[in-house]
Design a protein around this motif. Structure first.
Motif, PDB file in Angstrom:
ATOM      1  N   ASP A 111     -12.543  18.624   1.011  1.00  0.00           N
ATOM      2  CA  ASP A 111     -13.443  18.060   0.004  1.00  0.00           C
ATOM      3  C   ASP A 111     -14.005  19.163  -0.890  1.00  0.00           C
ATOM      4  OD1 ASP A 111     -15.189  16.129  -1.288  1.00  0.00           O
ATOM      5  OD2 ASP A 111     -16.814  16.990  -0.078  1.00  0.00           O
TER       6      ASP A 111
ATOM      7  N   TRP B  97     -14.021  16.682  -4.345  1.00  0.00           N
ATOM      8  CA  TRP B  97     -13.981  15.223  -4.376  1.00  0.00           C
ATOM      9  C   TRP B  97     -15.373  14.590  -4.357  1.00  0.00           C
ATOM     10  CZ3 TRP B  97      -9.809  15.143  -0.024  1.00  0.00           C
ATOM     11  CH2 TRP B  97      -8.551  15.372  -0.578  1.00  0.00           C
TER      12      TRP B  97
ATOM     13  N   LEU C 261     -17.266  13.858  -1.608  1.00  0.00           N
ATOM     14  CA  LEU C 261     -17.418  12.886  -0.517  1.00  0.00           C
ATOM     15  C   LEU C 261     -18.803  13.001   0.100  1.00  0.00           C
ATOM     16  CD1 LEU C 261     -13.982  13.387   1.309  1.00  0.00           C
ATOM     17  CD2 LEU C 261     -14.605  11.525  -0.224  1.00  0.00           C
ATOM     18  N   THR C 262     -19.322  11.857   0.527  1.00  0.00           N
ATOM     19  CA  THR C 262     -20.605  11.864   1.234  1.00  0.00           C
ATOM     20  C   THR C 262     -20.368  12.271   2.689  1.00  0.00           C
ATOM     21  OG1 THR C 262     -20.426   9.563   1.964  1.00  0.00           O
ATOM     22  CG2 THR C 262     -21.438   9.949  -0.223  1.00  0.00           C
ATOM     23  N   THR C 263     -21.448  12.581   3.380  1.00  0.00           N
ATOM     24  CA  THR C 263     -21.357  12.952   4.793  1.00  0.00           C
ATOM     25  C   THR C 263     -20.742  11.820   5.607  1.00  0.00           C
ATOM     26  OG1 THR C 263     -23.307  14.346   4.522  1.00  0.00           O
ATOM     27  CG2 THR C 263     -22.693  13.781   6.772  1.00  0.00           C
ATOM     28  N   ASP C 264     -21.115  10.575   5.297  1.00  0.00           N
ATOM     29  CA  ASP C 264     -20.545   9.423   6.003  1.00  0.00           C
ATOM     30  C   ASP C 264     -19.047   9.291   5.745  1.00  0.00           C
ATOM     31  OD1 ASP C 264     -22.947   8.729   7.144  1.00  0.00           O
ATOM     32  OD2 ASP C 264     -23.434   7.184   5.657  1.00  0.00           O
ATOM     33  N   GLN C 265     -18.637   9.503   4.480  1.00  0.00           N
ATOM     34  CA  GLN C 265     -17.213   9.419   4.148  1.00  0.00           C
ATOM     35  C   GLN C 265     -16.423  10.513   4.870  1.00  0.00           C
ATOM     36  OE1 GLN C 265     -17.771   9.617  -0.138  1.00  0.00           O
ATOM     37  NE2 GLN C 265     -16.998   7.508  -0.371  1.00  0.00           N
ATOM     38  N   ILE C 266     -16.983  11.712   4.889  1.00  0.00           N
ATOM     39  CA  ILE C 266     -16.324  12.810   5.606  1.00  0.00           C
ATOM     40  C   ILE C 266     -16.190  12.455   7.081  1.00  0.00           C
ATOM     41  CG2 ILE C 266     -16.581  15.217   6.378  1.00  0.00           C
ATOM     42  CD1 ILE C 266     -17.865  15.794   3.629  1.00  0.00           C
TER      43      ILE C 266
ATOM     44  N   ASN D  33     -16.095   9.452   8.465  1.00  0.00           N
ATOM     45  CA  ASN D  33     -15.115   8.367   8.645  1.00  0.00           C
ATOM     46  C   ASN D  33     -13.682   8.889   8.559  1.00  0.00           C
ATOM     47  OD1 ASN D  33     -17.018   6.360   9.029  1.00  0.00           O
ATOM     48  ND2 ASN D  33     -17.116   5.821   6.860  1.00  0.00           N
ATOM     49  N   ILE D  34     -13.427   9.721   7.559  1.00  0.00           N
ATOM     50  CA  ILE D  34     -12.081  10.281   7.413  1.00  0.00           C
ATOM     51  C   ILE D  34     -11.751  11.160   8.605  1.00  0.00           C
ATOM     52  CG2 ILE D  34     -10.612  11.805   6.022  1.00  0.00           C
ATOM     53  CD1 ILE D  34     -12.244  10.808   3.551  1.00  0.00           C
TER      54      ILE D  34
ATOM     55  N   ASN E 263     -10.757   9.160  11.481  1.00  0.00           N
ATOM     56  CA  ASN E 263      -9.426   8.582  11.326  1.00  0.00           C
ATOM     57  C   ASN E 263      -8.307   9.589  11.575  1.00  0.00           C
ATOM     58  OD1 ASN E 263     -10.352   6.009  10.705  1.00  0.00           O
ATOM     59  ND2 ASN E 263     -10.427   6.411   8.514  1.00  0.00           N
TER      60      ASN E 263
END
Length: 168
Positions: free
Chosen positions: A48, A53, A55-60, A62-63, A66
């Protein structure tokens, strides 16, 4: 270098790598998962940052969640690719036909993967899985193939240089 010395060095490297694999396998599931989770998170966070990009902490998170499983499995394959590479190099110090080196290295890696999965049955939160033995053995096969590709490339380069010297 003397074959006996080379055999000793490769044997020590092989045993050392087996100890490293054993150490990783001896970690309880929570500790092992924490390590791979941290690596996944840092990988996404760094990516990121590199590509900006935003990305928020939550998005990081989640990715990272995954990709944690594929990263764990890639780590398994990498561990055993190195083991296969070392086993193949070690078997090469003995006087055998080259085909036997492949069989010896892959058989050794398969046996070690099997005992490693059995060992994990006794580690809290871990399990021994046949699928992991197959994954680890595939990693060893990839390591042996990479070793062979590099060896063939070196031989090709050496042959090309000697042919060029003969022409000049």
């Amino acid at each position: 270098m003397n074959k006996t010395v080379m055999r000793l060095i490769l044997g020590i490297m092989l045993a050392g790598w087996m100890i490293i694999i054993f150490w990783f396998s001896n970690q309880p599931a929570t500790e092992s998962s924490e390590i791979s989770g941290t690596i996944s998170y840092r990988l996404v966070e760094d990516t990121d940052e590199i590509f900006n990009w935003g990305l928020t902490t939550d998005q990081i998170g989640n990715i990272a969640g995954n990709i944690e499983y594929p990263i764990r499995k890639a780590a398994h394959m990498t561990e055993y690719a190195i083991l296969g590479w070392l086993a193949f190099a070690f078997s090469g110090t003995f006087e055998m036909r080259q085909k036997v080196h492949y069989i010896a290295a892959l058989g050794f890696a398969f046996c070690y993967a099997s005992t490693d999965e059995f060992h994990q049955l006794f580690v809290p939160g871990r399990s021994g899985r046949v699928a992991d033995v197959l994954l680890d053995s595939t990693g060893a096969a990839v390591g042996v193939c990479l070793f062979l590709i590099i060896q063939m490339w070196i031989q090709h380069k050496t042959h090309s240089k000697s042919t060029a010297n003969c022409i000049n």
